[in-house]
Structures are given as structure tokens and as C-alpha cells.
Design a protein around this motif. Structure first.
Motif, PDB file in Angstrom:
ATOM      1  N   TYR A  90      76.779  66.281 133.130  1.00 32.41           N
ATOM      2  CA  TYR A  90      77.063  65.121 133.969  1.00 32.41           C
ATOM      3  C   TYR A  90      78.549  65.116 134.315  1.00 32.41           C
ATOM      4  O   TYR A  90      79.350  65.777 133.664  1.00 32.41           O
ATOM      5  CB  TYR A  90      76.671  63.812 133.272  1.00 32.41           C
ATOM      6  CG  TYR A  90      77.512  63.483 132.067  1.00 32.41           C
ATOM      7  CD1 TYR A  90      78.606  62.618 132.166  1.00 32.41           C
ATOM      8  CD2 TYR A  90      77.227  64.036 130.826  1.00 32.41           C
ATOM      9  CE1 TYR A  90      79.386  62.328 131.054  1.00 32.41           C
ATOM     10  CE2 TYR A  90      78.004  63.745 129.718  1.00 32.41           C
ATOM     11  CZ  TYR A  90      79.081  62.890 129.827  1.00 32.41           C
ATOM     12  OH  TYR A  90      79.865  62.606 128.746  1.00 32.41           O
ATOM     13  N   GLN A  91      78.879  64.367 135.338  1.00 26.92           N
ATOM     14  CA  GLN A  91      80.267  64.211 135.752  1.00 26.92           C
ATOM     15  C   GLN A  91      80.728  62.821 135.347  1.00 26.92           C
ATOM     16  O   GLN A  91      80.195  61.830 135.848  1.00 26.92           O
ATOM     17  CB  GLN A  91      80.403  64.400 137.262  1.00 26.92           C
ATOM     18  CG  GLN A  91      80.141  65.825 137.694  1.00 26.92           C
ATOM     19  CD  GLN A  91      80.254  65.978 139.189  1.00 26.92           C
ATOM     20  OE1 GLN A  91      79.351  65.584 139.899  1.00 26.92           O
ATOM     21  NE2 GLN A  91      81.361  66.544 139.634  1.00 26.92           N
ATOM     22  N   PRO A  92      81.706  62.745 134.431  1.00 24.30           N
ATOM     23  CA  PRO A  92      82.186  61.418 134.041  1.00 24.30           C
ATOM     24  C   PRO A  92      82.919  60.749 135.202  1.00 24.30           C
ATOM     25  O   PRO A  92      83.579  61.415 135.990  1.00 24.30           O
ATOM     26  CB  PRO A  92      83.136  61.710 132.874  1.00 24.30           C
ATOM     27  CG  PRO A  92      83.522  63.140 133.036  1.00 24.30           C
ATOM     28  CD  PRO A  92      82.385  63.816 133.742  1.00 24.30           C
ATOM     29  N   GLY A  93      82.788  59.448 135.301  1.00 23.02           N
ATOM     30  CA  GLY A  93      83.380  58.702 136.399  1.00 23.02           C
ATOM     31  C   GLY A  93      84.880  58.865 136.515  1.00 23.02           C
ATOM     32  O   GLY A  93      85.425  58.890 137.612  1.00 23.02           O
ATOM     33  N   GLU A  94      85.580  58.985 135.381  1.00 21.54           N
ATOM     34  CA  GLU A  94      87.032  59.091 135.431  1.00 21.54           C
ATOM     35  C   GLU A  94      87.513  60.506 135.776  1.00 21.54           C
ATOM     36  O   GLU A  94      88.683  60.736 135.993  1.00 21.54           O
ATOM     37  CB  GLU A  94      87.663  58.640 134.099  1.00 21.54           C
ATOM     38  CG  GLU A  94      87.358  59.532 132.904  1.00 21.54           C
ATOM     39  CD  GLU A  94      86.027  59.235 132.220  1.00 21.54           C
ATOM     40  OE1 GLU A  94      85.754  59.877 131.196  1.00 21.54           O
ATOM     41  OE2 GLU A  94      85.268  58.386 132.698  1.00 21.54           O
ATOM     42  N   ALA A  95      86.603  61.474 135.801  1.00 22.47           N
ATOM     43  CA  ALA A  95      86.949  62.863 136.134  1.00 22.47           C
ATOM     44  C   ALA A  95      85.844  63.452 137.013  1.00 22.47           C
ATOM     45  O   ALA A  95      85.060  64.290 136.568  1.00 22.47           O
ATOM     46  CB  ALA A  95      87.137  63.685 134.866  1.00 22.47           C
ATOM     47  N   PRO A  96      85.756  63.024 138.273  1.00 21.50           N
ATOM     48  CA  PRO A  96      84.630  63.428 139.118  1.00 21.50           C
ATOM     49  C   PRO A  96      84.554  64.925 139.404  1.00 21.50           C
ATOM     50  O   PRO A  96      83.521  65.401 139.849  1.00 21.50           O
ATOM     51  CB  PRO A  96      84.836  62.620 140.394  1.00 21.50           C
ATOM     52  CG  PRO A  96      86.288  62.276 140.408  1.00 21.50           C
ATOM     53  CD  PRO A  96      86.706  62.166 138.973  1.00 21.50           C
ATOM     54  N   ASP A  97      85.629  65.678 139.166  1.00 16.69           N
ATOM     55  CA  ASP A  97      85.589  67.126 139.380  1.00 16.69           C
ATOM     56  C   ASP A  97      85.182  67.878 138.121  1.00 16.69           C
ATOM     57  O   ASP A  97      84.983  69.087 138.154  1.00 16.69           O
ATOM     58  CB  ASP A  97      86.950  67.640 139.856  1.00 16.69           C
ATOM     59  CG  ASP A  97      87.311  67.088 141.227  1.00 16.69           C
ATOM     60  OD1 ASP A  97      86.382  66.835 142.029  1.00 16.69           O
ATOM     61  OD2 ASP A  97      88.509  66.911 141.482  1.00 16.69           O
ATOM     62  N   GLY A  98      85.075  67.179 137.006  1.00 18.92           N
ATOM     63  CA  GLY A  98      84.750  67.817 135.735  1.00 18.92           C
ATOM     64  C   GLY A  98      83.308  67.608 135.329  1.00 18.92           C
ATOM     65  O   GLY A  98      82.608  66.744 135.858  1.00 18.92           O
ATOM     66  N   TRP A  99      82.868  68.439 134.418  1.00 22.25           N
ATOM     67  CA  TRP A  99      81.508  68.356 133.891  1.00 22.25           C
ATOM     68  C   TRP A  99      81.550  68.331 132.374  1.00 22.25           C
ATOM     69  O   TRP A  99      82.429  68.931 131.761  1.00 22.25           O
ATOM     70  CB  TRP A  99      80.694  69.567 134.339  1.00 22.25           C
ATOM     71  CG  TRP A  99      80.331  69.542 135.778  1.00 22.25           C
ATOM     72  CD1 TRP A  99      81.048  70.064 136.813  1.00 22.25           C
ATOM     73  CD2 TRP A  99      79.169  68.956 136.346  1.00 22.25           C
ATOM     74  NE1 TRP A  99      80.404  69.839 137.999  1.00 22.25           N
ATOM     75  CE2 TRP A  99      79.239  69.160 137.741  1.00 22.25           C
ATOM     76  CE3 TRP A  99      78.067  68.276 135.822  1.00 22.25           C
ATOM     77  CZ2 TRP A  99      78.257  68.714 138.614  1.00 22.25           C
ATOM     78  CZ3 TRP A  99      77.097  67.840 136.696  1.00 22.25           C
ATOM     79  CH2 TRP A  99      77.191  68.049 138.069  1.00 22.25           C
ATOM     80  N   ILE A 100      80.560  67.669 131.773  1.00 28.00           N
ATOM     81  CA  ILE A 100      80.373  67.629 130.321  1.00 28.00           C
ATOM     82  C   ILE A 100      78.886  67.746 130.034  1.00 28.00           C
ATOM     83  O   ILE A 100      78.068  67.133 130.721  1.00 28.00           O
ATOM     84  CB  ILE A 100      80.885  66.304 129.701  1.00 28.00           C
ATOM     85  CG1 ILE A 100      82.381  66.124 129.959  1.00 28.00           C
ATOM     86  CG2 ILE A 100      80.585  66.249 128.207  1.00 28.00           C
ATOM     87  CD1 ILE A 100      82.918  64.771 129.513  1.00 28.00           C
ATOM     88  N   ALA A 101      78.530  68.534 129.031  1.00 26.90           N
ATOM     89  CA  ALA A 101      77.159  68.589 128.511  1.00 26.90           C
ATOM     90  C   ALA A 101      77.257  68.484 126.998  1.00 26.90           C
ATOM     91  O   ALA A 101      78.099  69.138 126.378  1.00 26.90           O
ATOM     92  CB  ALA A 101      76.480  69.895 128.907  1.00 26.90           C
ATOM     93  N   THR A 102      76.433  67.649 126.392  1.00 23.52           N
ATOM     94  CA  THR A 102      76.488  67.443 124.943  1.00 23.52           C
ATOM     95  C   THR A 102      75.277  68.080 124.284  1.00 23.52           C
ATOM     96  O   THR A 102      74.136  67.869 124.701  1.00 23.52           O
ATOM     97  CB  THR A 102      76.551  65.939 124.609  1.00 23.52           C
ATOM     98  OG1 THR A 102      77.639  65.344 125.325  1.00 23.52           O
ATOM     99  CG2 THR A 102      76.740  65.722 123.116  1.00 23.52           C
TER     100      THR A 102
END
Length: 118
Positions: A90-102
Motif C-alpha cells: 500500500y501507499q501511505p498517505g504521507e508518502a504517496p510515492d512510497g510503498w510498504i508491505a507487511t
């Protein structure tokens, strides 16, 4: 200073070693009941610990991150290898160019794939 590794203690270190081997391939180091993989410049190591029993009761307390320039692709590769998915990329709202997967391991320790931070 330089953070060089994370050590995950477990009541069943072999189960974690088997799991991380499926995800990251043959360990770069194995000895004295400890198994480790070098990921970039850092290391993840698993081993027995007499103060650890069962699963992690608070999996969000400590989350270790793996930087990836292709979070989506690496996520799919790890998922295909049997990774336990906690949250799809997903793309966190505060970093729209970044991605995170847990993701999680069998002891319920969380780790994430994250886009490079600038």
C-alpha cells in the motif's frame, strides 16, 4: 555507529530458520544453533533464546524493514515462497510515492518491505 543486524530469538529457532530460508534462500551463516542471512549491508539472524516462549504477543512493537526498489515485485516473490502476509503493498498517505508491505514469520514477528527513503 552502524546498525548491522537484527537477532530474533525463538523457542523454535529451526522453524524460523526453515521459514526464512524459503524466503531468502540458503543462509549466509549457520552455526551453533544460529542461522543468518545478509540482506544488503545488514543481517537477520535467528536462534534459540531461553527467555522467549511461544508467539510474539505484540508483533507491532518491533518491525524490521527491508528496503526494496520494487516492493510489489519482491512482495509477490516472497508471497509465492510462502511468506505470511499481514498487509498487501500500500501507499501511505504521507508518502504517496512510497510503498510498504507487511509480512510476518511463524512466531508473529513483523517485517516490512519498504520503498527507499530519500
Amino acid at each position: 555507529m552502524n546498525l548491522n543486524s537484527i537477532l530474533i530469538g525463538s523457542e523454535n529457532a529451526q522453524r524460523l530458520a526453515d521459514y526464512y530460508t524459503r524466503l531468502f534462500g540458503k543462509p549466509d551463516w549457520d552455526g551453533d544453533d544460529f542461522t543468518g542471512w545478509q540482506i544488503g549491508a545488514g543481517w537477520i539472524t535467528v536462534g534459540p533464546h531461553d527467555q522467549v516462549k511461544g508467539r510474539n504477543a505484540h508483533p507491532g512493537r518491533v518491525i524490521w524493514n527491508i528496503e526494496s526498489s520494487d516492493v510489489q515485485g519482491d512482495f509477490e516473490r516472497l508471497k509465492s515462497a510462502g511468506a505470511i502476509v499481514v498487509r498487501e503493498p500500500y501507499q501511505p498517505g504521507e508518502a504517496p510515492d512510497g510503498w510498504i508491505a507487511t509480512l510476518s514469520d511463524p512466531d508473529d514477528n513483523y517485517f516490512q518491505l519498504v520503498s527507499p527513503m530519500s
